[in-house]
Design a protein around this motif. Structure first.
Motif, mmCIF file in Angstrom:
data_model
loop_
_atom_site.group_PDB
_atom_site.id
_atom_site.type_symbol
_atom_site.label_atom_id
_atom_site.label_comp_id
_atom_site.label_asym_id
_atom_site.label_seq_id
_atom_site.Cartn_x
_atom_site.Cartn_y
_atom_site.Cartn_z
ATOM 1 N N LEU A 234 40.090 14.958 21.514
ATOM 2 C CA LEU A 234 40.410 16.117 20.685
ATOM 3 C C LEU A 234 41.735 15.852 19.976
ATOM 4 N N ASP A 235 41.694 15.731 18.645
ATOM 5 C CA ASP A 235 42.916 15.453 17.898
ATOM 6 C C ASP A 235 43.104 16.467 16.781
ATOM 7 N N ASP A 236 44.227 16.365 16.091
ATOM 8 C CA ASP A 236 44.630 17.438 15.183
ATOM 9 C C ASP A 236 43.803 17.516 13.901
ATOM 10 N N SER A 237 42.921 16.571 13.670
ATOM 11 C CA SER A 237 42.046 16.633 12.490
ATOM 12 C C SER A 237 40.667 17.200 12.823
ATOM 13 N N ASP A 238 40.452 17.593 14.057
ATOM 14 C CA ASP A 238 39.143 18.062 14.492
ATOM 15 C C ASP A 238 38.906 19.521 14.114
ATOM 16 N N PRO A 239 37.626 19.927 14.041
ATOM 17 C CA PRO A 239 37.301 21.301 13.636
ATOM 18 C C PRO A 239 37.606 22.312 14.738
ATOM 19 N N PRO A 240 37.690 23.590 14.400
ATOM 20 C CA PRO A 240 37.935 24.638 15.391
ATOM 21 C C PRO A 240 36.755 24.810 16.334
ATOM 22 N N PHE A 241 36.987 25.497 17.447
ATOM 23 C CA PHE A 241 35.913 25.716 18.419
ATOM 24 C C PHE A 241 36.218 26.950 19.254
ATOM 25 N N ILE A 242 35.160 27.525 19.817
ATOM 26 C CA ILE A 242 35.297 28.636 20.750
ATOM 27 C C ILE A 242 34.671 28.226 22.079
ATOM 28 N N SER A 243 35.175 28.798 23.175
ATOM 29 C CA SER A 243 34.725 28.409 24.514
ATOM 30 C C SER A 243 34.583 29.633 25.403
ATOM 31 N N PHE A 244 33.613 29.556 26.307
ATOM 32 C CA PHE A 244 33.372 30.561 27.350
ATOM 33 C C PHE A 244 33.135 29.788 28.633
ATOM 34 N N HIS A 245 33.939 30.062 29.680
ATOM 35 C CA HIS A 245 33.874 29.208 30.866
ATOM 36 C C HIS A 245 34.393 29.977 32.069
ATOM 37 N N GLY A 246 33.717 29.842 33.202
ATOM 38 C CA GLY A 246 34.211 30.391 34.455
ATOM 39 C C GLY A 246 35.222 29.461 35.085
ATOM 40 N N SER A 272 36.935 23.584 29.543
ATOM 41 C CA SER A 272 37.453 24.458 28.494
ATOM 42 C C SER A 272 38.918 24.813 28.667
ATOM 43 N N GLY A 273 39.363 24.977 29.918
ATOM 44 C CA GLY A 273 40.762 25.323 30.133
ATOM 45 C C GLY A 273 41.708 24.263 29.614
ATOM 46 N N ASP A 274 41.433 23.001 29.924
ATOM 47 C CA ASP A 274 42.291 21.929 29.433
ATOM 48 C C ASP A 274 42.065 21.652 27.951
ATOM 49 N N LEU A 275 40.849 21.882 27.464
ATOM 50 C CA LEU A 275 40.612 21.730 26.028
ATOM 51 C C LEU A 275 41.463 22.720 25.237
ATOM 52 N N LYS A 276 41.570 23.934 25.746
ATOM 53 C CA LYS A 276 42.413 24.916 25.049
ATOM 54 C C LYS A 276 43.868 24.487 25.041
ATOM 55 N N GLY A 277 44.364 24.029 26.196
ATOM 56 C CA GLY A 277 45.747 23.578 26.250
ATOM 57 C C GLY A 277 46.023 22.451 25.280
ATOM 58 N N ARG A 278 45.110 21.512 25.205
ATOM 59 C CA ARG A 278 45.251 20.392 24.278
ATOM 60 C C ARG A 278 45.193 20.885 22.827
ATOM 61 N N ILE A 282 48.219 20.674 19.808
ATOM 62 C CA ILE A 282 48.113 19.851 18.595
ATOM 63 C C ILE A 282 47.741 20.659 17.361
ATOM 64 N N GLY A 283 47.558 21.976 17.518
ATOM 65 C CA GLY A 283 47.344 22.838 16.363
ATOM 66 C C GLY A 283 45.908 22.960 15.893
ATOM 67 N N VAL A 284 44.934 22.782 16.787
ATOM 68 C CA VAL A 284 43.526 23.000 16.436
ATOM 69 C C VAL A 284 43.174 24.450 16.776
#
Length: 420
Positions: A234-246, A272-278, A282-284
Motif C-alpha cells: 500500500l503506497d501513496d499513489s494507490d486508490p482509496p478504500f473502505i474496510s469493515f472488519h471485526g 484492515s486495522g494495520d491497513l488503515k494505519g498505513r 502515507i495519505g491514502v
C-alpha cells in the motif's frame, strides 16, 4: 469460511471530504445515494477462461446487474468477488450486493474465479493457497479489463471506465485489495515472484490477448474482512478504500498475523486495522469501521451486529459517493435525507430515550433487540413523529433499534441505544 453474504447497503449522509478530482455523470444528490430505481436486470456472460490447478480449462462467468430503465451514457461499476478462503464459494452469494448498488444507479457484477479443489488436490499449504490467491486476483483483473474492452468496442454496459471499483469479502476482499494496491513498483518476495511468473506475471494470463491489452486499474476498493500479504504494498499513489472488519477475527487477522484456514496456520496477512494505519500515514483516503469483538463471519449475520453493519453502510456509501461526486453538496433538506436523520436523544440515558423520525416519515414500525438478537419490544404503525423508549420496558444495557417505514420507499434504519 463464509458461506453466504447479504449486505444491505443502507442510505447515508454527507460526512467526508472530497476524494477525487473527477466527477461521475448523474451526481444529482439522489443517484448513487438513494434507491432511484425500483428494479434491476441481470445478464450472465462468460468473461474469460483459464487453466485450473489441475490443468483443466475453466470457463469464468459473471452476473451483471443494471438499473432497469436507466439511460445514462456512463455509469460507475463495482465488481464483487465472493469469499471462501480460495477453496469454496460461488458468485451468486454476492447477488444482493449487486442489486442494492444497481438500484442506486451503479452497474454491478459478481464474478467466478478459480478455486483450490480440496477434494482432488488435498489440503493446501501456504504456497498452494498463495497460488490460489494469485489466480483469483488474475481472474478479477481480467473482469476489470473485460468492461474496459466493452466500453472501447460494443459498449453494451455504458461503463464509466474512470470509476471502476473492486470489492469483496474475505478471500474476495484479499483479491480486490491486490488488484487495487499490488502493482509493478512494489517489492515482491522471491517465493511470490515465482508464483506470479508461473501465472503470467502481475497481470496474470486470464483473458485473450485483446483483453490483456487493457488496464486493470481500479478507482477504489471495498474490503470486507480482507487484507494484504505485504503491508508495504500500500503506497501513496494507490486508490482509496473502505474496510469493515471485526477486531477478533480468527481467520483473516484484524492487524498483522497469520491467516487461519481449516484450523491451519498460513502466511502472514495485514488486516484492515494495520491497513488503515498505513493508509493514514502515507495519505491514502480510507474509511474503516472496526467491529469491537467481532469475528470473521458473525459480523455479517448476527443480529447483535446489525447496528455496526448499518453504521458502516451509512459511512461507506457516503465515502464512495464522494469518490464519484467530487465537491457535490447533498440536499440535506430532502425528505429522503430527513428520514435518514432519525434522532435518538439523550443517548445514552438512564430512563428514557426519545426517538424522532422527522416530519416526512409517515407511518413506521419499531423493533428493539438485545445484543443476543432477541426482540424485547415492538411498536406497530406508529404515526407520531416522536416515540418515547422507556428503560422500564426495555431493560438496561445496549440495544438495537430498527425502524421500518410503511408509507415511504426507504430502507430500514438501525441504531444503537444504551440504557445505564
Amino acid at each position: 469460511m463464509l458461506k453466504k453474504y447479504t449486505f444491505l447497503f443502507c442510505f447515508f449522509i454527507a460526512m467526508t471530504a472530497s476524494l477525487s478530482a473527477q466527477t461521475s455523470e448523474g451526481c444529482d444528490g439522489n443517484r448513487y445515494f438513494l434507491d432511484v430505481f425500483d428494479n434491476t436486470t441481470k445478464t450472465t456472460v462468460k468473461f474469460a477462461e483459464n487453466r485450473t490447478g489441475l490443468g483443466a480449462t475453466q470457463e469464468l462467468f459473471m452476473d451483471i446487474y443494471e438499473p432497469m430503465g436507466d439511460n445514462l451514457d456512463k455509469r460507475p461499476l463495482i465488481i464483487w468477488a465472493f469469499g471462501g478462503a480460495f477453496i469454496t464459494g460461488e458468485r451468486e452469494t454476492m447477488e444482493q450486493n449487486c442489486i442494492d448498488f444497481a438500484k442506486k444507479g451503479y452497474v454491478a457484477a459478481t464474478i467466478d474465479y478459480r478455486l483450490w479443489n480440496i477434494s482432488l488436490q488435498g489440503i493446501p499449504d501456504s504456497l498452494d493457497l498463495l497460488e490460489s490467491a494469485v489466480q483469483a486476483t488474475a481472474d478479477l483483473r481480467a473482469a476489470v479489463r473485460f468492461f474496459r474492452q466493452d466500453a472501447d468496442t460494443d459498449n453494451l454496459y455504458n461503463i464509466d471506465t474512470d470509476f471502476i471499483f473492486a470489492g469483496g469479502v474475505s478471500a474476495g476482499a484479499i483479491a480486490a485489495l491486490n488488484v487495487a494496491h499490488l502493482d509493478d513498483g512494489d517489492a515482491i518476495p522471491d517465493y511470490l515472484q515465482t508464483i506470479l511468473d508461473r501465472n503470467g506475471g502481475l497481470e496474470g494470463d486470464t483473458g485473450d490477448s485483446t483483453n490483456l491489452s487493457y488496464s486493470s486499474e481500479v478507482s477504489a476498493a471495498i474490503n470486507l474482512s480482507g487484507g494484504l500479504h505485504q503491508l508495504k504494498w500500500l503506497d501513496d499513489s494507490d486508490p482509496p478504500f473502505i474496510s469493515f472488519h471485526g477486531d477478533d477475527d480468527g481467520t483473516v487477522p484484524y492487524l498483522t498475523d497469520n491467516a487461519v484456514v481449516l484450523g491451519l496456520t498460513f502466511l502472514t496477512v495485514s488486516g484492515s486495522g494495520d491497513l488503515k494505519g498505513r493508509a493514514d500515514a502515507i495519505g491514502v483516503d480510507n474509511y474503516l469501521y472496526t467491529v469491537p469483538g467481532g469475528g470473521h463471519e458473525n459480523i455479517y449475520i448476527d443480529p447483535a451486529y446489525a447496528a455496526d453493519r448499518a453504521e458502516f453502510y451509512l459511512n461507506g456509501h457516503n465515502f464512495l459517493h464522494n469518490v464519484l461526486c467530487d465537491n457535490f453538496v447533498l440536499d440535506t433538506e430532502s425528505p429522503e435525507l430527513q428520514t435518514r436523520l432519525i434522532g435518538l436523544s439523550p443517548n445514552p440515558a438512564s430512563e428514557q430515550i426519545l426517538l424522532d423520525v422527522g416530519e416526512q416519515a409517515g407511518a413506521y414500525d419499531v423493533q428493539i433487540f438485545d445484543q443476543l438478537g432477541r426482540m424485547v419490544q415492538r411498536f406497530n404503525n406508529v404515526r407520531d413523529r416522536q416515540l418515547p423508549l422507556q428503560s422500564s420496558r426495555i431493560g438496561k444495557g445496549m440495544f438495537i433499534v430498527r425502524v421500518d417505514f410503511r408509507d415511504q420507499p426507504y430502507a430500514p434504519v438501525t441504531r444503537k441505544i444504551l440504557f445505564h
